[in-house]
Design a protein around this motif. Structure first.
Motif, mmCIF file in Angstrom:
data_model
loop_
_atom_site.group_PDB
_atom_site.id
_atom_site.type_symbol
_atom_site.label_atom_id
_atom_site.label_comp_id
_atom_site.label_asym_id
_atom_site.label_seq_id
_atom_site.Cartn_x
_atom_site.Cartn_y
_atom_site.Cartn_z
ATOM 1 N N GLY A 50 3.507 1.095 9.704
ATOM 2 C CA GLY A 50 3.868 0.128 10.920
ATOM 3 C C GLY A 50 3.302 -1.103 10.057
ATOM 4 N N LYS A 51 2.250 -1.243 9.510
ATOM 5 C CA LYS A 51 1.816 -2.553 8.986
ATOM 6 C C LYS A 51 2.558 -3.006 7.811
ATOM 7 C CE LYS A 51 -3.158 -1.528 9.476
ATOM 8 N NZ LYS A 51 -4.456 -0.930 9.234
ATOM 9 N N VAL A 52 3.190 -2.185 7.015
ATOM 10 C CA VAL A 52 4.210 -2.587 5.926
ATOM 11 C C VAL A 52 5.236 -3.342 6.616
ATOM 12 C CG1 VAL A 52 5.653 -2.115 4.112
ATOM 13 C CG2 VAL A 52 3.300 -1.165 4.269
ATOM 14 N N LEU A 53 5.782 -2.585 7.578
ATOM 15 C CA LEU A 53 7.071 -3.303 8.202
ATOM 16 C C LEU A 53 6.768 -4.273 8.904
ATOM 17 C CD1 LEU A 53 8.895 0.247 9.691
ATOM 18 C CD2 LEU A 53 9.478 -1.112 7.673
ATOM 19 N N GLU A 54 5.790 -4.434 9.804
ATOM 20 C CA GLU A 54 5.258 -5.827 10.392
ATOM 21 C C GLU A 54 5.275 -6.870 9.194
ATOM 22 O OE1 GLU A 54 2.378 -6.224 13.236
ATOM 23 O OE2 GLU A 54 2.393 -4.122 13.890
ATOM 24 N N PRO A 93 0.549 -1.028 0.031
ATOM 25 C CA PRO A 93 -0.071 0.053 -0.045
ATOM 26 C C PRO A 93 0.760 1.196 0.107
ATOM 27 C CG PRO A 93 0.191 -0.878 2.132
ATOM 28 C CD PRO A 93 0.850 -1.961 1.248
ATOM 29 N N ALA A 94 0.445 2.383 -0.604
ATOM 30 C CA ALA A 94 1.060 3.636 -0.535
ATOM 31 C C ALA A 94 1.389 4.126 0.944
ATOM 32 C CB ALA A 94 0.186 4.571 -1.062
ATOM 33 N N LEU A 95 2.329 4.625 1.372
ATOM 34 C CA LEU A 95 2.603 5.080 2.683
ATOM 35 C C LEU A 95 2.237 6.625 2.980
ATOM 36 C CD1 LEU A 95 6.329 3.364 2.975
ATOM 37 C CD2 LEU A 95 4.115 2.327 3.660
ATOM 38 N N ARG A 96 1.005 6.610 3.177
ATOM 39 C CA ARG A 96 0.375 7.886 3.409
ATOM 40 C C ARG A 96 0.556 8.034 4.740
ATOM 41 N NH1 ARG A 96 -3.113 5.867 -0.645
ATOM 42 N NH2 ARG A 96 -2.837 6.752 -2.501
ATOM 43 N N ASP A 97 0.566 7.190 5.769
ATOM 44 C CA ASP A 97 0.579 7.798 7.271
ATOM 45 C C ASP A 97 1.263 6.540 7.920
ATOM 46 O OD1 ASP A 97 -0.999 5.466 7.780
ATOM 47 O OD2 ASP A 97 -2.850 6.399 6.865
ATOM 48 N N ARG A 98 1.453 6.676 9.459
ATOM 49 C CA ARG A 98 2.359 6.117 10.075
ATOM 50 C C ARG A 98 1.740 4.720 10.493
ATOM 51 N NH1 ARG A 98 7.490 7.604 12.256
ATOM 52 N NH2 ARG A 98 6.805 7.275 14.584
ATOM 53 N N GLU A 99 0.535 4.491 10.654
ATOM 54 C CA GLU A 99 -0.195 3.368 10.736
ATOM 55 C C GLU A 99 0.322 2.613 9.424
ATOM 56 O OE1 GLU A 99 -4.635 1.560 11.454
ATOM 57 O OE2 GLU A 99 -4.374 3.674 11.287
ATOM 58 N N ALA A 101 19.164 -8.471 -1.811
ATOM 59 C CA ALA A 101 17.695 -8.211 -2.203
ATOM 60 C C ALA A 101 16.956 -7.775 -1.080
ATOM 61 C CB ALA A 101 17.403 -9.727 -2.752
ATOM 62 N N THR A 102 17.200 -8.484 -0.031
ATOM 63 C CA THR A 102 16.302 -8.070 1.177
ATOM 64 C C THR A 102 16.598 -6.569 1.611
ATOM 65 O OG1 THR A 102 16.446 -10.270 1.955
ATOM 66 C CG2 THR A 102 16.221 -8.590 3.701
ATOM 67 N N ARG A 103 18.037 -6.226 1.752
ATOM 68 C CA ARG A 103 18.439 -4.762 1.908
ATOM 69 C C ARG A 103 17.717 -3.883 0.960
ATOM 70 N NH1 ARG A 103 21.103 -7.984 5.283
ATOM 71 N NH2 ARG A 103 22.003 -6.974 7.120
ATOM 72 N N ASP A 104 17.824 -4.117 -0.208
ATOM 73 C CA ASP A 104 17.573 -3.058 -1.059
ATOM 74 C C ASP A 104 15.884 -3.022 -0.982
ATOM 75 O OD1 ASP A 104 19.783 -2.957 -2.235
ATOM 76 O OD2 ASP A 104 19.594 -4.260 -3.906
ATOM 77 N N ALA A 105 15.146 -3.992 -0.629
ATOM 78 C CA ALA A 105 13.514 -4.073 -0.637
ATOM 79 C C ALA A 105 13.382 -3.127 0.455
ATOM 80 C CB ALA A 105 13.213 -5.366 -0.504
ATOM 81 N N LEU A 106 14.179 -3.233 1.601
ATOM 82 C CA LEU A 106 13.814 -2.582 2.863
ATOM 83 C C LEU A 106 14.268 -1.155 2.846
ATOM 84 C CD1 LEU A 106 12.620 -2.762 5.636
ATOM 85 C CD2 LEU A 106 14.956 -3.706 6.708
ATOM 86 N N ARG A 107 15.267 -0.836 1.924
ATOM 87 C CA ARG A 107 15.698 0.522 1.836
ATOM 88 C C ARG A 107 14.721 1.285 1.016
ATOM 89 N NH1 ARG A 107 21.714 -1.471 0.557
ATOM 90 N NH2 ARG A 107 22.540 -1.599 2.450
ATOM 91 N N GLY A 108 14.109 0.550 -0.048
ATOM 92 C CA GLY A 108 13.124 1.153 -0.823
ATOM 93 C C GLY A 108 11.764 1.764 -0.173
ATOM 94 N N ILE A 109 11.543 0.805 0.970
ATOM 95 C CA ILE A 109 10.341 1.126 1.782
ATOM 96 C C ILE A 109 10.665 2.163 2.780
ATOM 97 C CG2 ILE A 109 8.992 0.533 3.892
ATOM 98 C CD1 ILE A 109 9.163 -2.600 2.838
ATOM 99 N N MET A 110 11.961 2.373 3.236
ATOM 100 C CA MET A 110 12.253 3.391 4.280
ATOM 101 C C MET A 110 12.503 4.771 3.233
ATOM 102 S SD MET A 110 12.495 2.166 6.920
ATOM 103 C CE MET A 110 12.899 0.476 7.803
ATOM 104 N N ALA A 111 12.829 4.731 2.020
ATOM 105 C CA ALA A 111 12.996 5.876 1.098
ATOM 106 C C ALA A 111 11.683 6.371 0.769
ATOM 107 C CB ALA A 111 13.562 5.393 -0.312
ATOM 108 N N ASP A 112 10.747 5.497 0.601
ATOM 109 C CA ASP A 112 9.242 5.824 0.380
ATOM 110 C C ASP A 112 8.677 6.720 1.818
ATOM 111 O OD1 ASP A 112 9.311 4.865 -2.183
ATOM 112 O OD2 ASP A 112 8.176 3.147 -1.665
ATOM 113 N N ALA A 113 8.964 6.045 2.831
ATOM 114 C CA ALA A 113 8.447 6.645 4.105
ATOM 115 C C ALA A 113 8.944 7.919 4.301
ATOM 116 C CB ALA A 113 8.817 5.759 5.329
ATOM 117 N N ARG A 114 10.324 8.253 4.148
ATOM 118 C CA ARG A 114 10.844 9.418 4.051
ATOM 119 C C ARG A 114 10.375 10.572 3.174
ATOM 120 N NH1 ARG A 114 17.291 10.477 3.102
ATOM 121 N NH2 ARG A 114 16.705 10.116 0.720
#
Length: 207
Positions: free
Chosen positions: A87-91, A78-84, A134-147
């Motif tokens: 949190g769900k994406v990271l979980e 899902p698009a990261l529009r809020d902190r909730e 691959a794992t780190r690249d995917a997670l960095r992508g999530i963090m970049a989107d969150a920022r």
């Protein structure tokens, strides 16, 4: 219909070879395992083996790549529009990562990479470049989107490492040393939830 049957047969033989290769690698070591032993275990000729895989190294890379494919972040996040939502994406990411990586076969591959680091460095190189990257690249992508969405502030690579540290703790070390048991589904979900909560406390939202 005939090509479909041939494709199915080819896929079955490929799967059998990879299973035999991984078993042989983890039991006897990568450097000590011969292609003849793998062919014998897989009940195929060396000619059949080389028709599908050009070398022992290709077989190892394919074994690791198949596992790494499961670790990639799903394309329908899902698009990261809020902190909730963050949190769900990271979980979800943490749960998936722990579920796949604590699998006994995966832990055995990590053990193999460590034991062969000097004599067969290509094992650890393949594991690092195919699976861990691959794992780190995917997670960095999530963090970049969150920022980018203004949900947290920090370097995506540093945030990814922070989350992984919270998620794993010393669990992998315990599994590698065989002094810890693989957590069950509930334990995995709890670790992912606590890691996410800890991460969101370290990186609060704006204001």
């Amino acid at each position: 219909m005939k090509p479909r049957v041939e494709d199915a047969d080819r896929a079955a033989v490929r799967k059998r070879i990879l299973g035999a290769a991984l078993s042989a690698f983890t039991e006897g070591g990568y450097a000590q395992t011969s292609t003849l032993e793998i062919a014998t275990r897989a009940r195929v000729s060396k000619r059949e083996l080389y028709a599908l895989f050009g070398s022992k190294e290709e077989m190892l890379a394919a074994c690791i790549a198949e596992r790494a494919e499961r670790l990639k972040a799903p394309l329908d996040l899902p698009a990261l529009r809020d902190r909730e939502t963050l949190g769900k994406v990271l979980e979800a990411f943490g749960t998936r990562l722990l579920t796949e990586t604590t699998d006994p076969v995966v832990v055995a591959v990590f053990r193999l990479a460590i034991s062969e680091a000097v004599h067969a460095p290509r094992v650890s190189q393949a594991l690092d470049s195919i699976a861990r990257k691959a794992t780190r690249d995917a997670l960095r992508g999530i963090m970049a989107d969150a920022r980018a969405a203004g949900l947290c502030d920090g370097d995506p690579a540093a945030m990814a490492e922070q989350f992984l540290g919270l998620l794993w703790g010393d669990l992998m070390m315990g599994l590698l040393l065989q002094v810890a048991d693989r957590p069950d589904a509930g334990g995995i979900a709890r670790r992912a939830r606590e890691a996410t909560a800890g991460f969101l406390r370290i990186y609060p939202g704006p204001g």
